[in-house]
Design a protein around this motif. Structure first.
Motif, PDB file in Angstrom:
ATOM      1  N   MET A   1      26.694   7.807 -21.351  1.00 46.80           N
ATOM      2  CA  MET A   1      27.047   6.731 -20.908  1.00 46.80           C
ATOM      3  C   MET A   1      28.517   7.027 -20.046  1.00 46.80           C
ATOM      4  O   MET A   1      28.983   8.016 -20.432  1.00 46.80           O
ATOM      5  CB  MET A   1      27.566   5.631 -22.067  1.00 46.80           C
ATOM      6  CG  MET A   1      28.236   4.379 -21.532  1.00 46.80           C
ATOM      7  SD  MET A   1      28.649   3.242 -22.931  1.00 46.80           S
ATOM      8  CE  MET A   1      27.138   2.893 -23.599  1.00 46.80           C
TER       9      MET A   1
ATOM     10  N   VAL B   1      27.703  -1.990 -21.170  1.00 43.27           N
ATOM     11  CA  VAL B   1      28.699  -2.455 -22.125  1.00 43.27           C
ATOM     12  C   VAL B   1      29.989  -2.335 -21.508  1.00 43.27           C
ATOM     13  O   VAL B   1      30.375  -1.509 -20.791  1.00 43.27           O
ATOM     14  CB  VAL B   1      28.624  -1.411 -23.308  1.00 43.27           C
ATOM     15  CG1 VAL B   1      29.616  -1.841 -24.499  1.00 43.27           C
ATOM     16  CG2 VAL B   1      27.233  -1.069 -23.951  1.00 43.27           C
TER      17      VAL B   1
ATOM     18  N   VAL C   1      29.260  -0.321 -29.027  1.00 44.94           N
ATOM     19  CA  VAL C   1      28.170   0.892 -29.322  1.00 44.94           C
ATOM     20  C   VAL C   1      27.989   1.105 -30.728  1.00 44.94           C
ATOM     21  O   VAL C   1      26.814   1.252 -31.174  1.00 44.94           O
ATOM     22  CB  VAL C   1      28.903   2.170 -28.472  1.00 44.94           C
ATOM     23  CG1 VAL C   1      27.829   3.311 -28.743  1.00 44.94           C
ATOM     24  CG2 VAL C   1      28.842   1.785 -27.043  1.00 44.94           C
TER      25      VAL C   1
END
Length: 402
Positions: free
Chosen positions: A1, A28, A100
């Motif tokens: 990420m 996210v 997450v």
């Protein structure tokens, strides 16, 4: 990420807020508060011009490394502008980390140390009778702790006293207004206010009072001693905290507990006060002290010296900051109190959140992350509006701490 974008959003749903929203390549997002009352655009520019370019491509999971990168890598460290910007990044990364992990942030900080976060409200009035009515209102709302501020006879305006009792906002003009102050009038009046409050509400209601940095150490010592019969939970910001040794004089003369620190930016601002146990509560908050990461360090250091938390929570801190504070409040072992000034309906609409108040306690959201967001379409309907805090002068015109 990886971080692919970071947006700085300035909005004014009744007062100005600066919010950082970090976006990752997996969709996210996280939010952080960067509001600095009266200097909002300075932080906005610092973020937009100097911090956001450094974030693109970074791993959002590396919270500690990012904090050190923004702090140590800046050379010109600390100060309210820099640390508010660092706080926004840090808070947003904790928000992402929780999402997450699928956990509320307090679980990542060690889990609950208590069932709820005790908060205090602001009861204020021009006269003692008005103050008593306001204290009664907060008690009826379920508050277990109340900050008491009264107008001072002979002064046209006094800090902490406002027409709008629930949504007090001292930043009130495009250029600073000027108010007049008299220490002698204030010291003569204040003990009588608390005598009436204690007489009316008994010994168990937790009472607080904010001096707002207006006294010298010996004046503060005199006030603290005069308030001892009324058993305050704390006397807040009795003197300017730049000269920390001044608190030693206060300690020598009164047992009234002392709270300070809402203007502190780092643990180094508070080390003398904490190490020598010159204060009982440290009041710095997430947005002013570089985020959850560094505020946790301050509170951990304070815990070693029997000093508790008492985080600032005025309306110039957005619901993003309050949500972050609640997660930390819930987890630390040395929690004391959390200030809670309610936001307007407009602000709550811009910052949808899951924290809630019940029976004197605030509870953070149980959803992953911080449990708060920013509605960017709603935020866009409220453009920035310049607003300054007042300037204070003595009766002879001398500039005085506000």
């Amino acid at each position: 990420m990886r971080i692919v974008d970071a947006r700085v959003i300035v909005t004014c749903p009744g007062r100005n807020f600066v919010t950082l929203k970090i976006i990752t390549d997996e969709g996210v997002t996280g939010v952080g508060d960067a509001t600095l009352n009266g200097r909002e655009l300075a932080v906005e520019a610092y973020l937009r011009e100097h911090v956001v370019p450094l974030l693109i491509g970074r791993d959002p999971a590396r919270i500690e490394d990012t904090w050190q990168y923004l702090y140590q890598g800046a050379y010109w460290r600390r100060g309210p502008v820099t640390m508010s910007a660092v706080a926004a990044v840090d808070t947003a990364l904790w928000d992402i980390k929780g999402k997450v992990a699928g956990l509320p942030v307090y679980q990542l900080l060690g889990g609950r140390s208590r069932e709820g976060v005790t908060v205090y409200g602001h009861a204020n009035g021009e006269t003692v009778d008005e103050v008593l009515a306001e204290v009664a209102r907060f008690v009826d709302l379920g508050y277990r702790a109340v900050r008491v501020q009264s107008g001072v006879p002979g002064l046209a305006k006094t800090y902490g006293v406002s027409a709008d009792k629930m949504f007090y906002e001292p930043a009130d003009a495009a250029l600073p207004t000027e108010t007049v102050w008299s220490t002698a009038r204030y010291l003569a009046h204040t003990p009588g206010v608390f005598a009436r409050v204690r007489e009316e509400f008994g010994p168990t209601l937790r009472l607080l009072h904010d001096v707002h940095h207006r006294l010298t150490p010996i004046e503060a010592a005199r006030l603290g001693r005069s308030l001892e019969p009324y058993a305050l939970t704390w006397l807040e910001d009795p003197v300017p905290a730049e000269f920390q040794e001044g608190f030693r004089l206060i300690r020598q003369h009164t047992t009234t507990p002392i709270a300070t620190g809402e203007v502190f930016n780092s643990v180094w601002d508070a080390t003398t006060l904490i190490r020598e146990q010159l204060i009982d509560y440290v009041r710095t908050t997430v947005v002013r002290a570089g985020g959850i990461t560094h505020l946790r360090r301050i509170f951990d250091y304070a815990a070693l010296h029997h000093v508790r938390s008492g985080s600032h929570g005025a309306t110039d801190l957005s619901p993003v900051c309050l949500a972050a504070a609640l997660h930390l409040d819930l987890a630390i072992p040395n929690f004391g109190l959390q200030e809670y000034m309610r936001h307007t309906e407009e602000t709550d609409a811009v910052f949808p959140h899951g924290y809630h108040f019940a029976d004197g306690y605030l509870h953070p959201a149980e959803t992953p992350g911080l449990g708060v967001d920013i509605d960017e379409e709603a935020a866009a309907r409220y453009p920035y509006s310049p607003a300054y805090l007042p300037v204070n002068r003595l009766e002879d015109g001398t500039l005085h701490p506000w």
